[in-house]
Structure formats: structure tokens, C-alpha cells
Design an enzyme around this catalytic site. Structure first.
Site, PDB file in Angstrom:
ATOM      1  N   GLY A 191       0.828  -1.208   0.000  1.00  0.00           N
ATOM      2  CA  GLY A 191       0.000   0.000   0.000  1.00  0.00           C
ATOM      3  C   GLY A 191       0.857   1.251   0.000  1.00  0.00           C
ATOM      4  N   GLY A 223       6.472  -2.906   3.174  1.00  0.00           N
ATOM      5  CA  GLY A 223       6.137  -3.308   4.528  1.00  0.00           C
ATOM      6  C   GLY A 223       6.544  -4.753   4.744  1.00  0.00           C
ATOM      7  N   ILE A 232       1.789   3.024   6.881  1.00  0.00           N
ATOM      8  CA  ILE A 232       1.096   3.865   7.868  1.00  0.00           C
ATOM      9  C   ILE A 232       0.827   3.058   9.139  1.00  0.00           C
ATOM     10  CG2 ILE A 232       0.029   5.334   6.117  1.00  0.00           C
ATOM     11  CD1 ILE A 232      -2.674   3.934   6.885  1.00  0.00           C
ATOM     12  N   ASP A 233       0.804   1.726   9.046  1.00  0.00           N
ATOM     13  CA  ASP A 233       0.481   0.896  10.214  1.00  0.00           C
ATOM     14  C   ASP A 233       1.624   0.885  11.242  1.00  0.00           C
ATOM     15  OD1 ASP A 233      -1.727   0.350   8.725  1.00  0.00           O
ATOM     16  OD2 ASP A 233      -1.193  -1.719   8.245  1.00  0.00           O
ATOM     17  N   ARG A 252     -23.006  14.862  21.090  1.00  0.00           N
ATOM     18  CA  ARG A 252     -22.918  13.568  20.391  1.00  0.00           C
ATOM     19  C   ARG A 252     -21.716  12.732  20.835  1.00  0.00           C
ATOM     20  NH1 ARG A 252     -24.419  15.840  14.341  1.00  0.00           N
ATOM     21  NH2 ARG A 252     -26.643  15.357  14.481  1.00  0.00           N
ATOM     22  N   ARG A 295      -3.906  -2.375   9.858  1.00  0.00           N
ATOM     23  CA  ARG A 295      -4.183  -3.803   9.643  1.00  0.00           C
ATOM     24  C   ARG A 295      -3.427  -4.596  10.712  1.00  0.00           C
ATOM     25  NH1 ARG A 295      -3.803  -5.143   3.606  1.00  0.00           N
ATOM     26  NH2 ARG A 295      -1.718  -4.330   3.910  1.00  0.00           N
ATOM     27  N   ARG A 300     -22.376   9.541  15.786  1.00  0.00           N
ATOM     28  CA  ARG A 300     -22.034   9.763  14.377  1.00  0.00           C
ATOM     29  C   ARG A 300     -20.677   9.108  14.126  1.00  0.00           C
ATOM     30  NH1 ARG A 300     -26.589  10.911  14.075  1.00  0.00           N
ATOM     31  NH2 ARG A 300     -27.563  12.733  13.093  1.00  0.00           N
ATOM     32  N   ARG A 331      -3.489   7.880   3.881  1.00  0.00           N
ATOM     33  CA  ARG A 331      -2.337   7.444   3.081  1.00  0.00           C
ATOM     34  C   ARG A 331      -1.904   8.476   2.050  1.00  0.00           C
ATOM     35  NH1 ARG A 331      -3.633   1.367   1.857  1.00  0.00           N
ATOM     36  NH2 ARG A 331      -3.334   2.043  -0.287  1.00  0.00           N
TER      37      ARG A 331
HETATM   38  O1  F6P Z   1      -1.282  -1.675   5.297  1.00  0.00           O
HETATM   39  C1  F6P Z   1      -1.704  -0.394   4.997  1.00  0.00           C
HETATM   40  C2  F6P Z   1      -3.206  -0.300   4.912  1.00  0.00           C
HETATM   41  O2  F6P Z   1      -3.545   1.046   4.661  1.00  0.00           O
HETATM   42  C3  F6P Z   1      -3.948  -0.835   6.117  1.00  0.00           C
HETATM   43  O3  F6P Z   1      -3.956   0.079   7.178  1.00  0.00           O
HETATM   44  C4  F6P Z   1      -5.302  -1.107   5.509  1.00  0.00           C
HETATM   45  O4  F6P Z   1      -5.974  -2.120   6.206  1.00  0.00           O
HETATM   46  C5  F6P Z   1      -4.977  -1.575   4.127  1.00  0.00           C
HETATM   47  O5  F6P Z   1      -3.681  -1.078   3.821  1.00  0.00           O
HETATM   48  C6  F6P Z   1      -5.947  -1.127   3.063  1.00  0.00           C
HETATM   49  O6  F6P Z   1      -5.603  -1.702   1.852  1.00  0.00           O
HETATM   50  P1  F6P Z   1      -6.222  -1.275   0.457  1.00  0.00           P
HETATM   51  O7  F6P Z   1      -5.406  -0.122  -0.045  1.00  0.00           O
HETATM   52  O8  F6P Z   1      -6.084  -2.484  -0.378  1.00  0.00           O
HETATM   53  O9  F6P Z   1      -7.649  -0.857   0.694  1.00  0.00           O
END
Ligand code: F6P
Length: 380
Positions: free
Chosen positions: A31, A134, A159-160, A195, A204, A296, A305
Site C-alpha cells: 500500500g 512493509g 502507515i500501520d 454527540r 491492519r 455519528r 495514506r
Molecule cells: O497496510 C496499509 C493499509 O492502509 C492498512 O492500514 C489497511 O488495512 C490496508 O492497507 C488497506 O488496503 P487497500 O489499499 O487495499 O484498501
């Protein structure tokens, strides 16, 4: 073991030297995130200015090496201006699909295409490859490197922030900044309308973004995959906050959380892809029912990202890029650049892959959050 250009341990992986390297390949895999172009820029700058090599950017992750002709672009200093430092995404393109060892074919079968890819590396006459990825990408790239004699160095991005052996990966700090700003914007509207605002963030299997943003943004509840939650416990905490006279509450939830029964939420996209996502809406419905509060939900998704990298990511990406090229020059392969104790070091790729970095439920940040009366939905 971390090193500062110290002697290379014998991993069985191929070796080289600055003299032997003339053609360097680079690809982004998995990603995307903010800061990838800043890392590419640093690699190109160091390789050309520092060592006089040529640099070849491979398109769409490993897929560029599978295509015929091989899909690449030579990267020169003209392309690598200072705008690259700020540019979101990756100029090379990337993919988080299509494991070359089990590549999905149009007829539904899975094919091992690893040899095609290694052949692509040889066709480009590359002497070394820098992979920005990653832990999932590194596992694939390392297997390819060992099979095909590819001189590989890794730069961690995600980003994770779950790549092992490094405190920081490219992209994480920018994602945290985006999500913190979102929570800052949700607070006044939550207070105006009495709220409960739920912010669903990415991550992930790792709760680093949720935990950091929840503390930085003053959340009442933080739910992360590393700590199983019960909805009853979350509702009780929100009741408590409201009984004390506060008219709103803020909940930050990581997309991959699971309750004490092991239940999480996944979402199916077009063409069969499945990701985490949707837990925020489930919590919104349940918490409204259980507390009587109006809820909400905001799902941040890929907003985390995209966009310009923040200063920290530009710095980490630049540091990683220069060090990765220096590793290639020193003939130190099968290693990943890493950030440890305020400095750049390098570690065996195998170590980074073997020990993914999850939130430590007994660590400083969880302790801090509990000290601020933030609930993890576990009655802890
Ligand atoms: O691993 C980076 C990530 O942005 C995760 O946080 C997220 O679950 C996943 O990739 C989303 O993947 P995609 O871009 O396939 O929707």
C-alpha cells in the site's frame, strides 16, 4: 542485530561492492503512503551524486519486473527536484496484490511467476535492488532475492508502523497527523450537538495509529486490535463520562479490532478484494442503543495514506534513502534500514520480517492512556 555499516553477517545472501554496482533498481511495493517519493528522491540523489551509478525505477512494484518488456523508468537528477520531497503517492506506482509465488491468473488458478520476475531483474542488468515496502512485501522480496541472487536492501514504509526492528516506518507520522486533525475537527461538532463521535482509523492488525491519535486528540475510548474489547465496557465508560457532566464523547477505533468473542468486521470490495473496515458503524448503532446518546461515525480510510508527507516523514524517508544506498555501496545486502534510538541503523531483513511490531499492551502509551482515564473497552 542493528549495525552502522558494520561487517555483514553471513546470511547466505549474495554480496557486492561499490565498484561492482553500476545499475541500481528501486521499487515501491504494498500500500502507498506519504513519503515514498521523498525516499526515492534520496536514493536517486545519493546513488548518482554520491557514487555515479544509474538508477532504474521499476513500475508497479514487482509487477514491472514481470511485464515484457520490463516496465521501468530511468531516474535522473532532473526528475529528482525538491518537489519530489513533498509529493504524495509514488511516482513508480505500487500494488498490494499479486504475490509472484502464487499469482492469480485470469482462469482463477495460481501460478508461481517468481522466475519471470528474476529474469526481469537480470534483463535490466541490475546489480542491486532497493525495495520500499512493509513486512508482507519484504517477505516476498527476500524470498525472490534468495532464489534469484538479487542483492536486496529494504526501506520500511507503512502507515500501520508494524514493521519489526524499527521505531518508525515511512508514512506513519503523516497518517497520525491527518487522523489527529480529524479528531480535532470532530471534537467541537461533538460538543455542539451533544454527540458521541466515533473515528475509525486504519491499521491492519496493529493499533499504533489509533493509540497515538487517541491520546494526542483527547479521546475517551481507544479500541485497538491488541486489546479485545467488550461493547458493554465501552458503553459503561461513555455513561460515566456523561454522568460527570460532559455532553460529548470521542471514540477512536482501529479498523482491525476484535471483541472478546473474537469478532471483527471486514468489508468486501469489487473484484473480490476484502479489507478491514466498517467497525465504526457497528459501534455507532450499538452505542446509541446502549447509552441513548446520539452517535455519528467518520471512517478516515485512505485519506490517511494520501497527501504531502509531514516533516518527520520527509526526514525519515531521506535518511533511509541515503543509508540504503550506502549499504549497497558497502556490499551489505539482505538488510533493512531502520530507525532506533534517534539514529539510522540497519538490521537483517529476516529479523524485521520475523518480529512485526504490535502495540505492547503493557507499554508506555497504553499505560499513559489508562492514566488519562481512557478506556480500551476491557475494564482494565
Ligand atoms: O497496510 C496499509 C493499509 O492502509 C492498512 O492500514 C489497511 O488495512 C490496508 O492497507 C488497506 O488496503 P487497500 O489499499 O487495499 O484498501
Amino acid at each position: 542485530m542493528a549495525g552502522q555499516l558494520d561487517p555483514q553477517p553471513d546470511t547466505g545472501a549474495p554480496r557486492g561492492s561499490a565498484q561492482a554496482v553500476k545499475r541500481l533498481g528501486i521499487l515501491t511495493s504494498g500500500g502507498d503512503c506519504s513519503g515514498l517519493n521523498a525516499a526515492i528522491r534520496a536514493v536517486v540523489c545519493r546513488a548518482i551524486e554520491g557514487y555515479g551509478w544509474r538508477v532504474f525505477g521499476i513500475k508497479q512494484g514487482t509487477q514491472g519486473l514481470m511485464r515484457r518488456p520490463v516496465d521501468y523508468q530511468e531516474l535522473d537528477l532532473g526528475l529528482v527536484n525538491s518537489n519530489m520531497l513533498r509529493l504524495g503517492g509514488t511516482i513508480l506506482g505500487t500494488t498490494n496484490k499479486g504475490d509472484p509465488f502464487a499469482f492469480p491468473m485470469p482462469d482463477g488458478s495460481l501460478l508461481d511467476r517468481s522466475e519471470e520476475l528474476i529474469e526481469g531483474y537480470r534483463e535490466l542488468k541490475l546489480d542491486a535492488l532497493i525495495g520500499i515496502g512493509g513486512d508482507g512485501s519484504f517477505a516476498i522480496l527476500r524470498r525472490l532475492a534468495l532464489q534469484g541472487g538479487i542483492n536486496l536492501v529494504g526501506i520500511p514504509k507503512t502507515i500501520d508502523n508494524d514493521v519489526g526492528a524499527t521505531e518508525n516506518s515511512v508514512g506513519y507520522q503523516s497518517a497520525v497527523e491527518v487522523a489527529t486533525e480529524a479528531l480535532d475537527r470532530l471534537q467541537p461538532t461533538a460538543a455542539s450537538h451533544d454527540r458521541v463521535m466515533i473515528l475509525e482509523v486504519m491499521g491492519r492488525d496493529a493499533g499504533h495509529i489509533a493509540l497515538t491519535v487517541g491520546i494526542a486528540g483527547g479521546a475517551d475510548v481507544i479500541l485497538i486490535p491488541e486489546i479485545a474489547y467488550s461493547i458493554e465496557s465501552v458503553a459503561r465508560h461513555i455513561d460515566k463520562v456523561r454522568r460527570r457532566g460532559r455532553n460529548f464523547a470521542l471514540v477512536v477505533v482501529a479498523e482491525a479490532v476484535k471483541d472478546t468473542l473474537g469478532q471483527g468486521v471486514r468489508r468486501r470490495h469489487g473484484m473480490g478484494a476484502e479489507t478491514y473496515g466498517g467497525i465504526g458503524h457497528l459501534l455507532g448503532v450499538e452505542l446509541a442503543r446502549m447509552t441513548g446518546a446520539e452517535t455519528r461515525v467518520t471512517v478516515l480510510g485512505h485519506v490517511q495514506r494520501g497527501g504531502e508527507p509531514n516533516a518527520s516523514d520527509r526526514l525519515i524517508a531521506s535518511t533511509f534513502g541515503v543509508h540504503a544506498v550506502d549499504l549497497v555501496a558497502a556490499g551489505k545486502f539482505d538488510r533493512m534500514v531502520a530507525w532506533q534510538n534517534r539514529r539510522v541503523v540497519d538490521v537483517p531483513l529476516a529479523e524485521a520480517i520475523a518480529m512485526p511490531q504490535r502495540v505492547d499492551p503493557g507499554g508506555t502509551l497504553v499505560h499513559t492512556a489508562r492514566g488519562l482515564d481512557i478506556s480500551f473497552g476491557d475494564d482494565g
